[in-house]
Design a protein around this motif. Structure first.
Motif, PDB file in Angstrom:
ATOM      1  N   ASP A 184      35.405  10.543  13.506  1.00  0.00           N
ATOM      2  CA  ASP A 184      34.909   9.796  14.798  1.00  0.00           C
ATOM      3  C   ASP A 184      33.680   9.205  14.549  1.00  0.00           C
ATOM      4  O   ASP A 184      33.364   8.091  15.115  1.00  0.00           O
ATOM      5  CB  ASP A 184      34.978  10.793  15.718  1.00  0.00           C
ATOM      6  N   GLU A 185      32.630  10.038  13.939  1.00  0.00           N
ATOM      7  CA  GLU A 185      31.150   9.676  13.572  1.00  0.00           C
ATOM      8  C   GLU A 185      31.286   8.128  12.677  1.00  0.00           C
ATOM      9  O   GLU A 185      30.571   7.203  13.068  1.00  0.00           O
ATOM     10  CB  GLU A 185      30.402  10.670  12.840  1.00  0.00           C
ATOM     11  N   CYS A 186      32.094   8.225  11.825  1.00  0.00           N
ATOM     12  CA  CYS A 186      32.280   6.975  10.915  1.00  0.00           C
ATOM     13  C   CYS A 186      32.660   5.830  11.582  1.00  0.00           C
ATOM     14  O   CYS A 186      32.206   4.709  11.428  1.00  0.00           O
ATOM     15  CB  CYS A 186      33.226   7.324   9.860  1.00  0.00           C
ATOM     16  N   VAL A 187      33.772   6.164  12.466  1.00  0.00           N
ATOM     17  CA  VAL A 187      34.477   5.004  13.124  1.00  0.00           C
ATOM     18  C   VAL A 187      33.523   4.582  14.155  1.00  0.00           C
ATOM     19  O   VAL A 187      33.336   3.121  14.286  1.00  0.00           O
ATOM     20  CB  VAL A 187      35.539   5.369  13.984  1.00  0.00           C
ATOM     21  N   ALA A 188      32.672   5.413  14.924  1.00  0.00           N
ATOM     22  CA  ALA A 188      31.747   4.760  15.775  1.00  0.00           C
ATOM     23  C   ALA A 188      30.549   3.885  14.861  1.00  0.00           C
ATOM     24  O   ALA A 188      30.073   2.881  15.347  1.00  0.00           O
ATOM     25  CB  ALA A 188      30.916   5.932  16.335  1.00  0.00           C
ATOM     26  N   HIS A 189      30.236   4.581  13.828  1.00  0.00           N
ATOM     27  CA  HIS A 189      29.478   3.823  13.031  1.00  0.00           C
ATOM     28  C   HIS A 189      29.755   2.295  12.629  1.00  0.00           C
ATOM     29  O   HIS A 189      28.953   1.271  12.543  1.00  0.00           O
ATOM     30  CB  HIS A 189      29.170   4.651  11.478  1.00  0.00           C
ATOM     31  N   VAL A 190      30.937   2.126  12.214  1.00  0.00           N
ATOM     32  CA  VAL A 190      31.571   0.964  11.559  1.00  0.00           C
ATOM     33  C   VAL A 190      31.685   0.157  12.976  1.00  0.00           C
ATOM     34  O   VAL A 190      31.373  -1.111  12.897  1.00  0.00           O
ATOM     35  CB  VAL A 190      33.077   1.036  10.799  1.00  0.00           C
TER      36      VAL A 190
END
Length: 68
Positions: free
Chosen positions: A38-44
């Motif tokens: 979830d954190e990586c998706v938000a970052h992207v």
């Protein structure tokens, strides 16, 4: 324990999430960001608004400029 992912980018400025524990696939470079999925998706999502490959974006810009 959740899988920790890293955000990768390729030469076409496309992003991918990839497990930190795995060897990097050819052609992909880490961006320096890692976290939960979830954190990586938000970052992207915050950085990749135009999902077209760089070569397509460049060609579209050239066509717009050349066609004016």
């Amino acid at each position: 324990m959740p899988t920790i992912y890293q955000v990768l980018v390729n030469h076409e400025e496309q992003y991918a999430l990839y497990p930190v524990a795995r060897e990097l696939p050819d052609g992909w470079t880490p961006t320096g960001f890692s976290g939960t999925e979830d954190e990586c998706v938000a970052h992207v999502d915050a950085r990749w608004s135009d999902t077209r490959p760089r070569s397509v974006r460049t060609a579209a810009t050239a066509a717009r400029i050349g066609g004016s």
